[in-house]
Design a protein around this motif. Structure first.
Motif, PDB file in Angstrom:
ATOM      1  N   VAL A 167      34.594  61.180  56.849  1.00 27.53           N
ATOM      2  CA  VAL A 167      34.535  59.779  56.195  1.00 27.53           C
ATOM      3  C   VAL A 167      33.528  59.936  55.452  1.00 27.53           C
ATOM      4  O   VAL A 167      32.470  59.912  56.451  1.00 27.53           O
ATOM      5  CB  VAL A 167      35.128  58.749  57.826  1.00 27.53           C
ATOM      6  N   TYR A 168      33.495  59.800  54.493  1.00 28.61           N
ATOM      7  CA  TYR A 168      32.274  58.875  53.686  1.00 28.61           C
ATOM      8  C   TYR A 168      31.486  57.710  54.027  1.00 28.61           C
ATOM      9  O   TYR A 168      30.766  57.315  54.132  1.00 28.61           O
ATOM     10  CB  TYR A 168      32.984  58.692  51.928  1.00 28.61           C
ATOM     11  N   GLU A 169      32.739  56.826  53.874  1.00 28.22           N
ATOM     12  CA  GLU A 169      32.656  55.083  53.840  1.00 28.22           C
ATOM     13  C   GLU A 169      33.278  54.003  54.987  1.00 28.22           C
ATOM     14  O   GLU A 169      34.508  55.075  54.137  1.00 28.22           O
ATOM     15  CB  GLU A 169      31.750  54.795  52.414  1.00 28.22           C
ATOM     16  N   CYS A 170      32.782  53.155  55.438  1.00 25.52           N
ATOM     17  CA  CYS A 170      34.300  52.324  55.800  1.00 25.52           C
ATOM     18  C   CYS A 170      33.616  50.676  55.625  1.00 25.52           C
ATOM     19  O   CYS A 170      32.568  50.623  55.250  1.00 25.52           O
ATOM     20  CB  CYS A 170      34.191  52.306  57.205  1.00 25.52           C
ATOM     21  N   GLY A 171      34.516  49.962  55.553  1.00 24.28           N
ATOM     22  CA  GLY A 171      34.075  48.811  54.951  1.00 24.28           C
ATOM     23  C   GLY A 171      35.259  47.519  56.015  1.00 24.28           C
ATOM     24  O   GLY A 171      36.398  47.758  55.519  1.00 24.28           O
ATOM     25  N   VAL A 172      34.422  46.411  56.448  1.00 25.22           N
ATOM     26  CA  VAL A 172      35.625  45.398  57.298  1.00 25.22           C
ATOM     27  C   VAL A 172      34.997  44.169  55.678  1.00 25.22           C
ATOM     28  O   VAL A 172      33.807  43.606  55.643  1.00 25.22           O
ATOM     29  CB  VAL A 172      35.463  45.556  58.090  1.00 25.22           C
ATOM     30  N   ARG A 173      35.864  43.489  55.712  1.00 23.27           N
ATOM     31  CA  ARG A 173      35.759  41.758  55.072  1.00 23.27           C
ATOM     32  C   ARG A 173      36.005  40.552  56.688  1.00 23.27           C
ATOM     33  O   ARG A 173      37.596  41.478  56.499  1.00 23.27           O
ATOM     34  CB  ARG A 173      35.989  41.190  54.454  1.00 23.27           C
ATOM     35  N   LEU A 174      35.937  40.165  57.004  1.00 27.51           N
ATOM     36  CA  LEU A 174      36.671  38.916  57.754  1.00 27.51           C
ATOM     37  C   LEU A 174      36.812  37.870  57.324  1.00 27.51           C
ATOM     38  O   LEU A 174      36.044  37.237  56.162  1.00 27.51           O
ATOM     39  CB  LEU A 174      35.274  38.219  58.827  1.00 27.51           C
ATOM     40  N   LEU A 175      38.178  38.124  57.077  1.00 27.17           N
ATOM     41  CA  LEU A 175      38.793  36.171  56.106  1.00 27.17           C
ATOM     42  C   LEU A 175      39.467  35.103  56.757  1.00 27.17           C
ATOM     43  O   LEU A 175      39.612  35.206  57.681  1.00 27.17           O
ATOM     44  CB  LEU A 175      40.068  37.695  55.912  1.00 27.17           C
ATOM     45  N   ASP A 176      38.824  34.685  56.032  1.00 29.01           N
ATOM     46  CA  ASP A 176      39.007  32.928  56.151  1.00 29.01           C
ATOM     47  C   ASP A 176      39.800  32.661  55.162  1.00 29.01           C
ATOM     48  O   ASP A 176      39.910  33.069  54.107  1.00 29.01           O
ATOM     49  CB  ASP A 176      37.146  32.174  55.926  1.00 29.01           C
ATOM     50  N   ALA A 177      40.575  31.233  55.531  1.00 29.53           N
ATOM     51  CA  ALA A 177      41.202  30.542  55.182  1.00 29.53           C
ATOM     52  C   ALA A 177      40.370  30.370  53.165  1.00 29.53           C
ATOM     53  O   ALA A 177      41.273  29.780  52.123  1.00 29.53           O
ATOM     54  CB  ALA A 177      41.585  29.329  55.344  1.00 29.53           C
ATOM     55  N   LYS A 178      39.202  30.175  53.822  1.00 27.80           N
ATOM     56  CA  LYS A 178      38.640  29.895  52.043  1.00 27.80           C
ATOM     57  C   LYS A 178      39.217  31.266  51.484  1.00 27.80           C
ATOM     58  O   LYS A 178      38.456  30.782  49.700  1.00 27.80           O
ATOM     59  CB  LYS A 178      37.209  29.184  52.439  1.00 27.80           C
ATOM     60  N   ASP A 179      39.204  32.565  51.910  1.00 26.95           N
ATOM     61  CA  ASP A 179      39.166  33.407  50.678  1.00 26.95           C
ATOM     62  C   ASP A 179      40.489  33.556  50.157  1.00 26.95           C
ATOM     63  O   ASP A 179      40.811  34.599  49.343  1.00 26.95           O
ATOM     64  CB  ASP A 179      38.957  34.762  51.513  1.00 26.95           C
ATOM     65  N   LYS A 180      41.153  32.679  50.460  1.00 25.13           N
ATOM     66  CA  LYS A 180      42.712  33.441  49.753  1.00 25.13           C
ATOM     67  C   LYS A 180      42.723  33.435  48.483  1.00 25.13           C
ATOM     68  O   LYS A 180      43.740  34.518  48.022  1.00 25.13           O
ATOM     69  CB  LYS A 180      43.652  31.498  49.954  1.00 25.13           C
ATOM     70  N   ASP A 181      42.091  32.315  47.652  1.00 28.93           N
ATOM     71  CA  ASP A 181      42.208  33.407  46.065  1.00 28.93           C
ATOM     72  C   ASP A 181      41.386  34.642  46.218  1.00 28.93           C
ATOM     73  O   ASP A 181      42.172  34.766  44.889  1.00 28.93           O
ATOM     74  CB  ASP A 181      41.394  31.732  45.326  1.00 28.93           C
ATOM     75  N   ASN A 182      40.432  34.719  46.773  1.00 33.45           N
ATOM     76  CA  ASN A 182      39.903  35.953  46.737  1.00 33.45           C
ATOM     77  C   ASN A 182      40.483  37.421  47.167  1.00 33.45           C
ATOM     78  O   ASN A 182      40.583  38.045  46.706  1.00 33.45           O
ATOM     79  CB  ASN A 182      38.865  36.006  47.191  1.00 33.45           C
ATOM     80  N   ILE A 183      41.407  37.357  48.216  1.00 36.13           N
ATOM     81  CA  ILE A 183      42.353  37.898  48.946  1.00 36.13           C
ATOM     82  C   ILE A 183      43.803  38.281  47.344  1.00 36.13           C
ATOM     83  O   ILE A 183      43.989  38.796  47.202  1.00 36.13           O
ATOM     84  CB  ILE A 183      42.853  37.617  49.650  1.00 36.13           C
ATOM     85  N   CYS A 184      44.193  37.323  46.774  1.00 37.73           N
ATOM     86  CA  CYS A 184      44.956  37.063  45.773  1.00 37.73           C
ATOM     87  C   CYS A 184      44.911  38.137  45.121  1.00 37.73           C
ATOM     88  O   CYS A 184      44.882  38.745  43.961  1.00 37.73           O
ATOM     89  CB  CYS A 184      45.792  35.876  45.279  1.00 37.73           C
ATOM     90  N   ARG A 185      43.158  37.563  44.149  1.00 38.45           N
ATOM     91  CA  ARG A 185      42.603  38.746  42.557  1.00 38.45           C
ATOM     92  C   ARG A 185      42.472  39.765  43.774  1.00 38.45           C
ATOM     93  O   ARG A 185      42.673  40.880  42.303  1.00 38.45           O
ATOM     94  CB  ARG A 185      40.970  37.682  43.118  1.00 38.45           C
ATOM     95  N   PHE A 186      41.846  40.041  44.625  1.00 32.85           N
ATOM     96  CA  PHE A 186      41.854  41.820  45.272  1.00 32.85           C
ATOM     97  C   PHE A 186      42.761  42.406  45.056  1.00 32.85           C
ATOM     98  O   PHE A 186      42.989  43.055  44.064  1.00 32.85           O
ATOM     99  CB  PHE A 186      40.478  41.409  46.473  1.00 32.85           C
TER     100      PHE A 186
END
Length: 176
Positions: A127-146
């Protein structure tokens, strides 16, 4: 390489971060977006990526661990290759269990298992690397874009030399 969008990144297979006092607000908590970059030496197994959450409060007390599976691969034959796995866990129990509001820290541990639930030997992968993002309702647009820019990112093969060059550049940037 873990996309920059993941706010909590770590070399290795475990990432730990602090949670805000309002993180488990049932009206705004959306879940966790998870990412892991793995290099395989020789794997010819059905495999799944297990993500285990270890929650702790300010006194160091922990909750029973929660887990989800990030990705499944059927009859995968991986030889000297690297992959990035990305997924979403709505972590619904957090929304409905008020006890989670007490926790101020979480560690997310990534492990590879075969389909029988046995951990894969560490000599088969790194395993080289891992990442986590805690998602909030305000992230909805970013989630769709990602999601739209990473349509095939749930299991994206990477050239091992390219991966190593990216990690060396990222390592140098962090050390500067």
């Amino acid at each position: 390489m873990t996309p920059e969008w993941f706010s909590h990144q770590k070399w290795g297979s475990t990432v730990t971060f602090q949670l805000s006092s309002q993180w488990a607000n049932s009206k705004s908590f959306f879940g966790f977006c998870l990412c892991i970059v793995i290099a395989f030496c020789s794997v010819s197994h059905r495999l799944k990526v297990k993500c285990t959450y270890h929650f702790r409060n300010k006194q160091g007390d922990s909750h029973d661990d929660l887990y989800c599976y990030l990705h499944y691969r059927y009859d995968m034959k991986l030889f000297d290759s690297a992959y990035i796995f990305v997924g979403f866990d709505p972590c619904l129990v957090v929304r409905y269990d008020y006890m989670f509001r007490e926790y101020s820290e979480v560690s997310v541990e990534f492990q590879l298992e075969d389909f029988k639930g046995n951990l894969l030997p560490l000599n088969l992968y790194q395993v080289y690397e891992c990442g986590v993002r805690l998602l909030d309702a305000k992230d909805k647009d970013n989630i769709c874009r990602f999601a739209s820019t990473r349509a095939n990112y749930t299991s994206c093969p990477l050239d091992r030399d390219e991966l190593e060059a990216r990690f060396q550049a990222k390592r140098a940037w962090f050390q500067a």
